[in-house]
Motif scaffolding. Sequence first.
Motif, PDB file in Angstrom:
ATOM      1  N   ILE A  69     -37.634  19.731  32.651  1.00  0.00           N
ATOM      2  CA  ILE A  69     -38.609  19.465  33.710  1.00  0.00           C
ATOM      3  C   ILE A  69     -39.947  20.020  33.254  1.00  0.00           C
ATOM      4  N   LYS A  70     -40.966  19.168  33.289  1.00  0.00           N
ATOM      5  CA  LYS A  70     -42.287  19.566  32.829  1.00  0.00           C
ATOM      6  C   LYS A  70     -43.284  19.532  33.985  1.00  0.00           C
ATOM      7  N   ILE A  71     -44.152  20.519  33.990  1.00  0.00           N
ATOM      8  CA  ILE A  71     -45.265  20.565  34.938  1.00  0.00           C
ATOM      9  C   ILE A  71     -46.556  20.487  34.123  1.00  0.00           C
ATOM     10  N   LYS A  72     -47.294  19.397  34.316  1.00  0.00           N
ATOM     11  CA  LYS A  72     -48.549  19.168  33.591  1.00  0.00           C
ATOM     12  C   LYS A  72     -48.344  19.236  32.079  1.00  0.00           C
ATOM     13  N   GLY A  73     -47.252  18.640  31.620  1.00  0.00           N
ATOM     14  CA  GLY A  73     -46.990  18.524  30.191  1.00  0.00           C
ATOM     15  C   GLY A  73     -46.284  19.702  29.573  1.00  0.00           C
ATOM     16  N   ASN A  74     -46.051  20.774  30.316  1.00  0.00           N
ATOM     17  CA  ASN A  74     -45.402  21.973  29.776  1.00  0.00           C
ATOM     18  C   ASN A  74     -44.008  22.121  30.374  1.00  0.00           C
ATOM     19  N   THR A  75     -43.047  22.414  29.517  1.00  0.00           N
ATOM     20  CA  THR A  75     -41.670  22.593  29.963  1.00  0.00           C
ATOM     21  C   THR A  75     -41.533  23.884  30.762  1.00  0.00           C
ATOM     22  N   VAL A  76     -41.022  23.775  31.978  1.00  0.00           N
ATOM     23  CA  VAL A  76     -40.847  24.943  32.845  1.00  0.00           C
ATOM     24  C   VAL A  76     -39.380  25.195  33.164  1.00  0.00           C
ATOM     25  N   ALA A  77     -38.514  24.213  32.909  1.00  0.00           N
ATOM     26  CA  ALA A  77     -37.091  24.401  33.189  1.00  0.00           C
ATOM     27  C   ALA A  77     -36.307  23.398  32.360  1.00  0.00           C
ATOM     28  N   ARG A  78     -35.083  23.761  32.059  1.00  0.00           N
ATOM     29  CA  ARG A  78     -34.192  22.872  31.335  1.00  0.00           C
ATOM     30  C   ARG A  78     -32.756  23.159  31.748  1.00  0.00           C
ATOM     31  N   GLY A  79     -31.869  22.241  31.433  1.00  0.00           N
ATOM     32  CA  GLY A  79     -30.475  22.416  31.779  1.00  0.00           C
ATOM     33  C   GLY A  79     -29.624  21.377  31.067  1.00  0.00           C
ATOM     34  N   GLU A  80     -28.303  21.540  31.196  1.00  0.00           N
ATOM     35  CA  GLU A  80     -27.360  20.593  30.606  1.00  0.00           C
ATOM     36  C   GLU A  80     -26.346  20.184  31.656  1.00  0.00           C
ATOM     37  N   LEU A  81     -25.928  18.916  31.561  1.00  0.00           N
ATOM     38  CA  LEU A  81     -24.976  18.357  32.518  1.00  0.00           C
ATOM     39  C   LEU A  81     -23.798  17.748  31.771  1.00  0.00           C
ATOM     40  N   LEU A  82     -22.650  17.760  32.422  1.00  0.00           N
ATOM     41  CA  LEU A  82     -21.480  17.016  31.958  1.00  0.00           C
ATOM     42  C   LEU A  82     -21.169  15.987  33.038  1.00  0.00           C
ATOM     43  N   LEU A  83     -21.440  14.711  32.747  1.00  0.00           N
ATOM     44  CA  LEU A  83     -21.392  13.685  33.788  1.00  0.00           C
ATOM     45  C   LEU A  83     -20.008  13.499  34.379  1.00  0.00           C
ATOM     46  N   ASN A  84     -18.983  13.671  33.598  1.00  0.00           N
ATOM     47  CA  ASN A  84     -17.623  13.449  34.101  1.00  0.00           C
ATOM     48  C   ASN A  84     -16.994  14.717  34.664  1.00  0.00           C
ATOM     49  N   HIS A  85     -17.822  15.709  34.956  1.00  0.00           N
ATOM     50  CA  HIS A  85     -17.318  16.979  35.485  1.00  0.00           C
ATOM     51  C   HIS A  85     -18.059  17.333  36.770  1.00  0.00           C
ATOM     52  N   TYR A  86     -17.599  18.429  37.382  1.00  0.00           N
ATOM     53  CA  TYR A  86     -18.239  18.964  38.582  1.00  0.00           C
ATOM     54  C   TYR A  86     -18.590  20.422  38.324  1.00  0.00           C
ATOM     55  N   LEU A  87     -19.684  20.866  38.933  1.00  0.00           N
ATOM     56  CA  LEU A  87     -20.115  22.250  38.796  1.00  0.00           C
ATOM     57  C   LEU A  87     -19.512  23.055  39.944  1.00  0.00           C
ATOM     58  N   ALA A  88     -18.701  24.064  39.588  1.00  0.00           N
ATOM     59  CA  ALA A  88     -18.026  24.895  40.586  1.00  0.00           C
ATOM     60  C   ALA A  88     -18.585  26.308  40.521  1.00  0.00           C
ATOM     61  N   MET A  89     -19.044  26.826  41.678  1.00  0.00           N
ATOM     62  CA  MET A  89     -19.594  28.173  41.754  1.00  0.00           C
ATOM     63  C   MET A  89     -18.665  29.049  42.579  1.00  0.00           C
ATOM     64  N   SER A  90     -18.378  30.212  42.064  1.00  0.00           N
ATOM     65  CA  SER A  90     -17.404  31.109  42.669  1.00  0.00           C
ATOM     66  C   SER A  90     -17.922  31.687  43.982  1.00  0.00           C
ATOM     67  N   PRO A  91     -17.034  31.874  44.973  1.00  0.00           N
ATOM     68  CA  PRO A  91     -17.444  32.506  46.243  1.00  0.00           C
ATOM     69  C   PRO A  91     -17.587  34.022  46.134  1.00  0.00           C
ATOM     70  N   GLY A  92     -17.332  34.567  44.955  1.00  0.00           N
ATOM     71  CA  GLY A  92     -17.402  36.026  44.765  1.00  0.00           C
ATOM     72  C   GLY A  92     -16.103  36.580  44.232  1.00  0.00           C
ATOM     73  N   ILE A  93     -15.024  35.935  44.555  1.00  0.00           N
ATOM     74  CA  ILE A  93     -13.703  36.325  44.056  1.00  0.00           C
ATOM     75  C   ILE A  93     -13.194  35.181  43.191  1.00  0.00           C
ATOM     76  N   ASP A  94     -13.093  35.424  41.885  1.00  0.00           N
ATOM     77  CA  ASP A  94     -12.702  34.373  40.962  1.00  0.00           C
ATOM     78  C   ASP A  94     -11.209  34.092  41.058  1.00  0.00           C
ATOM     79  N   ASP A  95     -10.885  32.817  40.875  1.00  0.00           N
ATOM     80  CA  ASP A  95      -9.494  32.378  40.834  1.00  0.00           C
ATOM     81  C   ASP A  95      -9.165  32.052  39.383  1.00  0.00           C
ATOM     82  N   ASP A  96      -8.266  32.795  38.786  1.00  0.00           N
ATOM     83  CA  ASP A  96      -7.950  32.610  37.371  1.00  0.00           C
ATOM     84  C   ASP A  96      -7.316  31.259  37.094  1.00  0.00           C
TER      85      ASP A  96
END
Length: 677
Positions: A401-428
């Motif tokens: 993501i660029k603001i006025k031509g300068n990169t301010v953020a970047r990231g990577e995605l896996l299209l065939n996956h879902y992003l899961a964020m832990s509620p605080g207690i991880d499930d192994d």
Amino acid sequence: MRVKDLVVLVGVIGIILMMVVPVPIWLLDVLLIINISVALVIILVGMNTTHALQFSIFPSLLLITTLFRLALNVSTTRNILAHANAGSVVTTFGSFVAQGNIVVGFVVFIILVLVQFIVITKGSERVAEVAARFTLDAMPGKQMAIDADLNAGLINEQQAKERRENIAKEADFYGAMDGASKFVKGDAIAGIIILIINILGGLIIGVTMKGMDIAEAGERYSIMTIGDGLVSQIPALLISTAAGLIVTRASSDGNLAHDLTAQIFSYPKLLYIVAGTITLLGIFTPIHLITTLPIAALLAFAAYKMQQSVVRQQAQEDMLEEEQQIEEVRSPESVISLLQVDPIEFEFGYGLIPLADTQQGGDLLDRIILIRRQCALELGIVVPVIRIRDNIQLKPNEYVIKIKGNTVARGELLLNHYLAMSPGIDDDSIAGIDTLEPAFGLPALWIDEVMKERAELSGYTVVDPPSVVATHLTEVIKKYAHELLGRQETKALIENVKESYPALVDELIPGVLSTGDIQKVLVKLLREKISVRDLVTILETLADYATYTKDHEILTEYVRQALSRQITQQFAASGDSLKVITVGPTLEKRIAESVQQSDQGSYLALDPSSTQLIYQRVTDQVSKLIQAGQPPIVLTSPTIRMYLRQLLERTMQDIPVLSYSELEPNVEIQSMGVVNL
């Protein structure tokens, strides 16, 4: 006098003399052929003109040719009645059309006269009348358009003069055509009267003076009458058709033939339909295929050739466009276009193309529209258009993501996956690829479809890749909203307020503050994530206090206090007590003593050791609050708030710094820590 002027004068005088002086038969034949030739020339010229003013002499020429035909009618009538002989041209036309049957000849002649009088002449007269009326009605508008173009600098004085002259000539032309069409109508009526005179007069003279019987006189004079009528009516029909063509054709870049082929035959597929219809007509009706099949084949062949021509023309246009683009790149002026910088850009690798491709189910464009609407509601600004493009230099699954031509953020995605964020207690039992949530930097996992349901049951927050991108883009826009608001955007916001509150805007701008001054205040609010949607309150506050000070920092503090209800709801939306870190009296005193005044305004002047100590104490308290699961908020007195904010924003930009005056009295404040020196 030039020779051509003399020829025209002699010709007009000769036409008048023909009505009085008998014309020899051989000369009459020549004049009749000339009449037909002139009519053919006129209709061909009318077909090849692209604008009516290119044949502006037509109304006068119409009058002269009408007079010429009437003179020829008088001469032929004189020879028919006096000598029972009107020349070879008249006799040939009459004999050829009659073909030995006088009744057929009369029917053909009457049909020709009716077509000339009722269809062509009447229609041309009506079109000329309407065209003259509309041309006169449109003259003021055209004159104003010319004046507007001249004032805007689109044309010079000479071009404006030429356009005005053309408008006047056009009005004169259609007015003259309206009157000249009456001559054509009168000529058709005169042709009918002359027909009756020739028949009746010929019968009377042939029987009483020439000694003919009725049958012989009727046949002889009928043939000459039919021939005379055809010789005069055919040129009249051609000239009337030319008049209709000229007044009915709109201005174009080509002649009639060019427009016909370009417009009527620009749909080859329709010719295939016509060819199929003609073929079916020969199959299912008594009309034999021998008649319909050749025509259908000709239409299909024409459609095929036109399709090939369209393909070739499209290829040529593409080639010309490509060459033009290459020339533009080579030209020195092409560098100017490279100076344009997009406010917001979203670039992604080729592996993420399905996100933006609607044919593959991508809804990124629709999400961006919703993001701009959301930012307008939450921030109060109009987010510029977000430029979306693929970038082969990025990794396949990477985006920036660029603001006025300068990169301010970047990231990577896996299209065939879902992003899961832990509620605080991880499930192994939840297996996936470790990553960081790009918007907030929280630890997360990329999981597949099989793990999605199990993760949701375990309390994980599961989102799809498009939602990840949308959230990240929204947070970036909120973070850098102050960079997206310039003077032009501020002016647009003010103009929107002016529609409903003109008195407010007129009082404030430009007499008290300029657009740039207001923009600086709005930018300071957005930098601290304070919405400027309530622009009326902001402008009212600036109008109240700008007469006392022009310091943007102080004006911003006044505006923040006026927006206390909004700020309170923003940080204490649930109605619970507001947990904050308060600034102790020793720190407040130290900051107040370090404030220095200058011509540009006030500023904080602290020694490095004191600054480092303040950073350390604030960081300790912030860490305790974060560990307790509470968002950190620093609360201080109104007098030092802006200076403390200036000090902390260098390392703790995302931590809100509020003052007691910015909170509503009914809010319960609970201190979770005190920062002291």
